[in-house]
Design an enzyme around this catalytic site. Structure first.
Site, PDB file in Angstrom:
ATOM      1  N   ALA A  23       0.837  -1.197   0.000  1.00  0.00           N
ATOM      2  CA  ALA A  23       0.000   0.000   0.000  1.00  0.00           C
ATOM      3  C   ALA A  23       0.875   1.252   0.000  1.00  0.00           C
ATOM      4  O   ALA A  23       1.923   1.280   0.660  1.00  0.00           O
ATOM      5  CB  ALA A  23      -0.918  -0.010   1.210  1.00  0.00           C
ATOM      6  N   PRO A  24       0.475   2.296  -0.722  1.00  0.00           N
ATOM      7  CA  PRO A  24       1.239   3.541  -0.730  1.00  0.00           C
ATOM      8  C   PRO A  24       1.321   4.140   0.667  1.00  0.00           C
ATOM      9  O   PRO A  24       0.416   3.977   1.484  1.00  0.00           O
ATOM     10  CB  PRO A  24       0.427   4.450  -1.664  1.00  0.00           C
ATOM     11  CG  PRO A  24      -0.412   3.522  -2.486  1.00  0.00           C
ATOM     12  CD  PRO A  24      -0.711   2.358  -1.602  1.00  0.00           C
ATOM     13  N   GLY A  25       2.411   4.838   0.931  1.00  0.00           N
ATOM     14  CA  GLY A  25       2.567   5.492   2.222  1.00  0.00           C
ATOM     15  C   GLY A  25       3.768   4.966   2.980  1.00  0.00           C
ATOM     16  O   GLY A  25       4.477   4.059   2.537  1.00  0.00           O
ATOM     17  N   ILE A  26       3.994   5.540   4.150  1.00  0.00           N
ATOM     18  CA  ILE A  26       5.117   5.144   5.005  1.00  0.00           C
ATOM     19  C   ILE A  26       4.818   3.786   5.634  1.00  0.00           C
ATOM     20  O   ILE A  26       3.720   3.551   6.144  1.00  0.00           O
ATOM     21  CB  ILE A  26       5.352   6.197   6.102  1.00  0.00           C
ATOM     22  CG1 ILE A  26       5.683   7.558   5.450  1.00  0.00           C
ATOM     23  CG2 ILE A  26       6.482   5.776   7.030  1.00  0.00           C
ATOM     24  CD1 ILE A  26       5.727   8.703   6.440  1.00  0.00           C
ATOM     25  N   LYS A  27       5.779   2.896   5.595  1.00  0.00           N
ATOM     26  CA  LYS A  27       5.579   1.573   6.184  1.00  0.00           C
ATOM     27  C   LYS A  27       5.364   1.673   7.685  1.00  0.00           C
ATOM     28  O   LYS A  27       6.007   2.459   8.370  1.00  0.00           O
ATOM     29  CB  LYS A  27       6.777   0.672   5.894  1.00  0.00           C
ATOM     30  CG  LYS A  27       6.925   0.285   4.429  1.00  0.00           C
ATOM     31  CD  LYS A  27       8.122  -0.638   4.233  1.00  0.00           C
ATOM     32  CE  LYS A  27       8.282  -1.031   2.759  1.00  0.00           C
ATOM     33  NZ  LYS A  27       9.444  -1.922   2.548  1.00  0.00           N
ATOM     34  N   GLY A  28       4.442   0.850   8.196  1.00  0.00           N
ATOM     35  CA  GLY A  28       4.152   0.866   9.619  1.00  0.00           C
ATOM     36  C   GLY A  28       5.164   0.067  10.424  1.00  0.00           C
ATOM     37  O   GLY A  28       5.849  -0.813   9.895  1.00  0.00           O
ATOM     38  N   MET A  29       5.244   0.367  11.705  1.00  0.00           N
ATOM     39  CA  MET A  29       6.145  -0.353  12.597  1.00  0.00           C
ATOM     40  C   MET A  29       5.554  -1.680  13.062  1.00  0.00           C
ATOM     41  O   MET A  29       6.280  -2.600  13.426  1.00  0.00           O
ATOM     42  CB  MET A  29       6.467   0.504  13.832  1.00  0.00           C
ATOM     43  CG  MET A  29       7.188   1.796  13.528  1.00  0.00           C
ATOM     44  SD  MET A  29       7.513   2.722  15.048  1.00  0.00           S
ATOM     45  CE  MET A  29       8.338   4.178  14.391  1.00  0.00           C
ATOM     46  N   LYS A  83      -4.176  -5.860   6.163  1.00  0.00           N
ATOM     47  CA  LYS A  83      -3.186  -5.493   7.170  1.00  0.00           C
ATOM     48  C   LYS A  83      -2.765  -6.739   7.954  1.00  0.00           C
ATOM     49  O   LYS A  83      -3.602  -7.423   8.554  1.00  0.00           O
ATOM     50  CB  LYS A  83      -3.775  -4.436   8.119  1.00  0.00           C
ATOM     51  CG  LYS A  83      -4.277  -3.198   7.387  1.00  0.00           C
ATOM     52  CD  LYS A  83      -5.044  -2.250   8.300  1.00  0.00           C
ATOM     53  CE  LYS A  83      -4.124  -1.558   9.277  1.00  0.00           C
ATOM     54  NZ  LYS A  83      -4.863  -0.468  10.005  1.00  0.00           N
ATOM     55  N   ASP A  97     -14.087   0.614  10.706  1.00  0.00           N
ATOM     56  CA  ASP A  97     -14.450  -0.753  11.062  1.00  0.00           C
ATOM     57  C   ASP A  97     -13.583  -1.704  10.237  1.00  0.00           C
ATOM     58  O   ASP A  97     -13.181  -1.387   9.110  1.00  0.00           O
ATOM     59  CB  ASP A  97     -15.931  -0.986  10.765  1.00  0.00           C
ATOM     60  CG  ASP A  97     -16.468  -2.240  11.434  1.00  0.00           C
ATOM     61  OD1 ASP A  97     -15.776  -2.798  12.306  1.00  0.00           O
ATOM     62  OD2 ASP A  97     -17.582  -2.664  11.076  1.00  0.00           O
TER      63      ASP A  97
END
Length: 581
Positions: free
Chosen positions: A315-321, A336, A371
């Protein structure tokens, strides 16, 4: 009677018991609203959400006793499915009954070996029941006159508490109808019919009348929100026209409605006619049938995958921790996965993250949290995963993936609607858009806090922008009840050494929060921070948060308006004018 038939009947009886209890909890929403029992409404909402799993666990105990050694015999399940399909044929709510069967099957097989021969992956009776059972809506002819129609409708939907000022409400509604609707309906309403769903919709501190106006081939959805006064009466807060505004009322970011619908599918189809862009799965969920919403979502997802050829990508965007997120460009949802190891400084466990998602499911989402649908052992076509994505999954979540030939099985995944990450939205936003979206961002934080939710990590990347321009929070690994936090002001340094220290010289407990540090969330975006400082600088003060905590502890429940405040009728001003006149 053979064992497989007795087994099938037990599941159906379990479903009927679940549905009856679901309805009983729902039916109590009306008197709770009339009595302004807001805490009771929230407790009932949580109880109804928990009810499904409780019933599945109970029925699973019974069927295990009945089946004995056959419980995990697939041929036995095939026979049970056949019996069950016959038992529910013609049932008004067979589609939800199928989902209940699937849940019992998944409980027995730990969400594996899900095949249409043994469970209802697809329905042999069709996705939606076509039966008609009783009255669905009330019909009104506007040729009697607009005010007469409105008075009749308000009388028909009257509660056991009086209207504060019914004639004022009628005048307010009629004014908007004439200004907004007449130009769209050719300047006259004589040939217009109103179709209004028979039951009121209850949620939080509001009750809603839902319907549509029909004139020839033109239709216009509408919703009338009814609110409670402190004096024990009710009033019409506004009227909302159009699919977009009605869609926000039924948003995936809001608590599930309580509505007396004996045949939910009929309500779903009527609502879908009001909001053609709204997924049927989301409407089922909005009515509280979130498990069947998940079933319907899965069936639609399978059909989408079969009809497309694009690849799953990161997914576009900053990778999550904590999470790895991927999507399909042609699809409006993201997937996710919880990572095996979290990027420092995140220090928590997989179980704790899952508990956060359960908290969100059971909380008042206040229109500000997405949700999610939770899946176990979800199978995909391995060939549709990009090399970059597979490399990422093998790197960050190897325990959560399993490759079986052409299939890729993900052991645990959350699915939620895709939004534009706020940090990406701001990159190309105009000054006007920045002002609007940062006001939304601040409002989102306020409304979550009022619902006793502290987001924790309020970085811009953890919020998304919907197609309606609303800002929604979707990163839940650090959320907690607001009342669990200890909001503090950073102490003044007592000497130069303390002032120049690179780390805090004062003690900091795990639950301590310093709102002054929230400015760090705007690191690298001075335009956004400047606007936020102008609109929401009080969020930097510990006293703001402490005040909210006191209100929550005192039992105060706030209104969460699923529409712009500027659309509300000016009730108090008109009352003052009436008294002065």
């Amino acid at each position: 009677m053979d064992t497989s038939m007795r087994f099938a009947q037990t599941i159906l009886h379990g479903f009927e018991s679940y549905f009856a209890d679901f309805q009983n909890i729902t039916l109590a929403a009306r008197p709770r609203f009339e009595n302004a029992d807001w805490a009771g409404i929230h407790a009932a909402s949580r109880e109804r959400i928990d009810l499904y799993k409780e019933k599945i666990n109970k029925v699973s105990e019974f069927v295990e006793l009945i089946a004995g050694d056959q419980l995990r015999d697939l041929d036995f399940w095939s026979a049970v499915r056949e019996h069950y399909a016959v038992l529910i044929k013609g049932h008004n709510n067979y589609e939800i009954a199928e989902t209940f069967f699937n849940s019992i099957y998944c409980s027995a097989f730990s969400h594996r070996k899900i095949r249409d021969e043994y469970a209802f992956v697809f329905s042999p009776h069709g996705d939606m029941p076509s039966v008609s059972s009783g009255r669905l809506w009330r019909s009104y002819q506007l040729e009697v006159g607009l005010e007469v129609f409105l008075e009749q409708m308000l009388d028909d939907y009257a509660l056991n508490i009086p209207y504060e000022d019914k004639h004022r409400d009628i005048a307010n509604i009629a004014s908007v109808v004439r200004d907004f609707l007449l130009p769209r309906f050719g300047g006259e309403l004589e040939n217009t019919t109103a179709q209004v769903l028979d039951s009121l919709f209850f949620r939080n501190k509001g009750a809603y009348i839902v319907g549509k106006l029909v004139s020839g081939n033109k239709t216009m959805p509408f919703v009338l929100p009814l609110l409670h006064t402190e004096q024990g009466s009710v009033y019409v807060d506004t009227i909302l026209f159009g699919a977009d505004r009605v869609s926000v009322i039924f948003s995936f970011t809001r608590t599930y409605f309580m509505v007396d619908a004996e045949v939910p599918s009929q309500y779903v189809m009527f609502l879908q006619s009001l909001m053609p862009a709204k997924a049927i799965s989301e409407i089922y969920s909005a009515l509280g049938y979130y498990k069947h919403g998940k079933t319907y979502f899965y069936r639609c997802a399978v059909r989408h995958m079969e009809g497309t050829r694009d690849e799953f990508i990161l997914a576009p965007g900053i990778k999550g921790m904590v999470m790895s997120v991927f999507t399909l460009p042609s699809y409006d949802f993201v997937f996710k996965i919880i990572k095996d190891r979290f990027t420092p400084p995140k220090d928590m466990t997989r179980a704790q993250v899952m508990d956060k998602y359960r908290l969100v499911k059971r909380s008042d989402r206040a229109g500000r949290m997405a949700d999610t649908q939770e899946f176990t052992n979800l199978a995909f076509d391995r060939n549709r995963f990009s090399d970059e994505l597979m490399e990422e999954l093998h790197k960050v979540a190897p325990s959560q993936i399993e490759e079986n030939g052409k299939a890729l099985v993900i052991r645990h995944v959350y699915v939620e609607r895709r939004m534009t990450p706020l940090n990406l939205y701001l990159r190309s936003a105009t000054d006007e858009q920045i002002h609007s979206v940062m006001d939304e961002y601040g409002n989102a934080i306020r409304e979550l806090a009022t619902a006793n939710i502290f987001p924790g990590d309020m970085l811009l990347k953890n919020f998304g922008v919907t197609r309606h321009g609303r800002v929604v929070f979707y990163d839940y690994d650090e959320i907690c009840p607001l009342t669990d936090c200890n909001f503090r002001t950073i102490p003044e340094p007592r000497c130069e050494e303390e002032e120049m220290a690179s780390s805090p010289w004062y003690s900091v407990a795990p639950e301590d929060i310093f709102p002054e540090e929230f400015r760090l969330f705007f690191s690298g975006n001075s335009r956004a921070r400047k606007v936020f400082d102008q609109l929401h600088s009080d969020l930097y003060k510990a006293s703001f948060w402490q005040g909210l905590q006191s209100e929550i502890r005192d039992g105060q429940v706030e209104d969460f308006f699923p529409y712009r405040r500027k659309l509300r009728f000016p009730r108090q001003v008109m009352l003052q004018q009436r008294l002065q006149g």
